[in-house]
Write an enzyme that holds these catalytic residues in place. Sequence first.
Site, PDB file in Angstrom:
ATOM      1  N   SER A 132       8.040  -5.363   2.181  1.00 45.05           N
ATOM      2  CA  SER A 132       7.084  -4.886   3.561  1.00 45.05           C
ATOM      3  C   SER A 132       6.422  -6.370   3.142  1.00 45.05           C
ATOM      4  O   SER A 132       6.570  -6.622   1.836  1.00 45.05           O
ATOM      5  CB  SER A 132       6.810  -3.342   2.868  1.00 45.05           C
ATOM      6  OG  SER A 132       5.692  -3.383   3.741  1.00 45.05           O
ATOM      7  N   TYR A 145       0.911   2.057  -1.941  1.00 44.61           N
ATOM      8  CA  TYR A 145       1.956   1.678  -2.009  1.00 44.61           C
ATOM      9  C   TYR A 145       2.079  -0.086  -2.053  1.00 44.61           C
ATOM     10  O   TYR A 145       3.091  -0.653  -1.866  1.00 44.61           O
ATOM     11  CB  TYR A 145       2.079   1.929  -0.409  1.00 44.61           C
ATOM     12  CG  TYR A 145       3.358   1.217   0.887  1.00 44.61           C
ATOM     13  CD1 TYR A 145       4.271   1.329   0.691  1.00 44.61           C
ATOM     14  CD2 TYR A 145       2.493   1.010   1.545  1.00 44.61           C
ATOM     15  CE1 TYR A 145       5.291   1.015   1.737  1.00 44.61           C
ATOM     16  CE2 TYR A 145       4.230  -0.202   2.141  1.00 44.61           C
ATOM     17  CZ  TYR A 145       5.070   0.171   2.528  1.00 44.61           C
ATOM     18  OH  TYR A 145       6.552  -0.160   3.397  1.00 44.61           O
TER      19      TYR A 145
HETATM   20  C1  8X3 Z   1       5.026  -1.638   6.787  1.00 47.66           C
HETATM   21  C2  8X3 Z   1       4.047  -1.871   6.749  1.00 47.66           C
HETATM   22  O1  8X3 Z   1       1.813  -2.296   7.309  1.00 47.66           O
HETATM   23  O2  8X3 Z   1       2.531  -0.365   6.637  1.00 47.66           O
HETATM   24  O3  8X3 Z   1       5.824  -1.803   5.516  1.00 47.66           O
HETATM   25  O4  8X3 Z   1       1.907  -1.487   4.945  1.00 47.66           O
HETATM   26  S1  8X3 Z   1       2.637  -1.606   6.114  1.00 47.66           S
END
Ligand code: 8X3
Length: 253
Positions: A132, A145
């Site tokens: 990502s 995340y």
């Molecule tokens: C998703 C992109 O901007 O929500 O992997 O982190 S973000």
Amino acid sequence: MSAKRVAVVTGASSGIGAATARALSHQGFHVVCAARRMDRLAELADEIDGEAVELDVTSTASVQALAGRLARVDVLVNNAGGALGTELVADARDEDWETMLATNVLGVMRMSRALLPALEASGNGTIVTVTSTAGVGVYEGGGGYTAAKHGAHAVVGTLRLELCGKPVRVIEVLPGMVQTAEFSLNRLRGDQQKADAVYAGVDQPLVAEDVADAIAWTISRPPHVNIDQLVIRPIAQASNYKVARNGSVGGRA
Ligand code: 8X3
């Protein structure tokens, strides 16, 4: 042994994984669609004349069981992963962070480790890992995340160094804003209104097929060409922080 080249796609039950399974099937691969939700997988496998295999990338035994039934593997797409929660680090929930690290980081390690012998034996193996833009940047409320995707990004870079001289390409695809049915919904704990707000007013966020197309393109390059990293965003998103909505430019939703 299968006459067709074999691609294994994790997290294939929806979104980018399912779209990638379709795209690789169109490229002539026999696609092993792997995920936890067998009902969805069976439908997809039927549609593309592939194979559905139950897989939990957080379990070494599950990953080994999958590896044990594959006589041939040419391509591995590490797509399983995702985000949980938008709390600040001050309010982080252990179980969310543990799940994100288990799927996004340990999952990539387990799958790559288990399938490496077959990928190498293919003579032209490819590992594509879907990380990502959160793997190379950070933002408030994204600590767990971004930490997980930074971890996956580090595993991919390490693997490319370790496999130098071997016939296995190591590719990383880093999507930005992609509107899928589940990514934001999972992250926002099932709140559809909040999930919709993430993309509200954005002119054409990416969709799963855009990312699948990019993944399939990296795989279809000649075997000596390794696309190390491919960052893909909608034109309306210049960074994780800068998004055009309804004609004006602002931050994250
Ligand atoms: C998703 C992109 O901007 O929500 O992997 O982190 S973000």
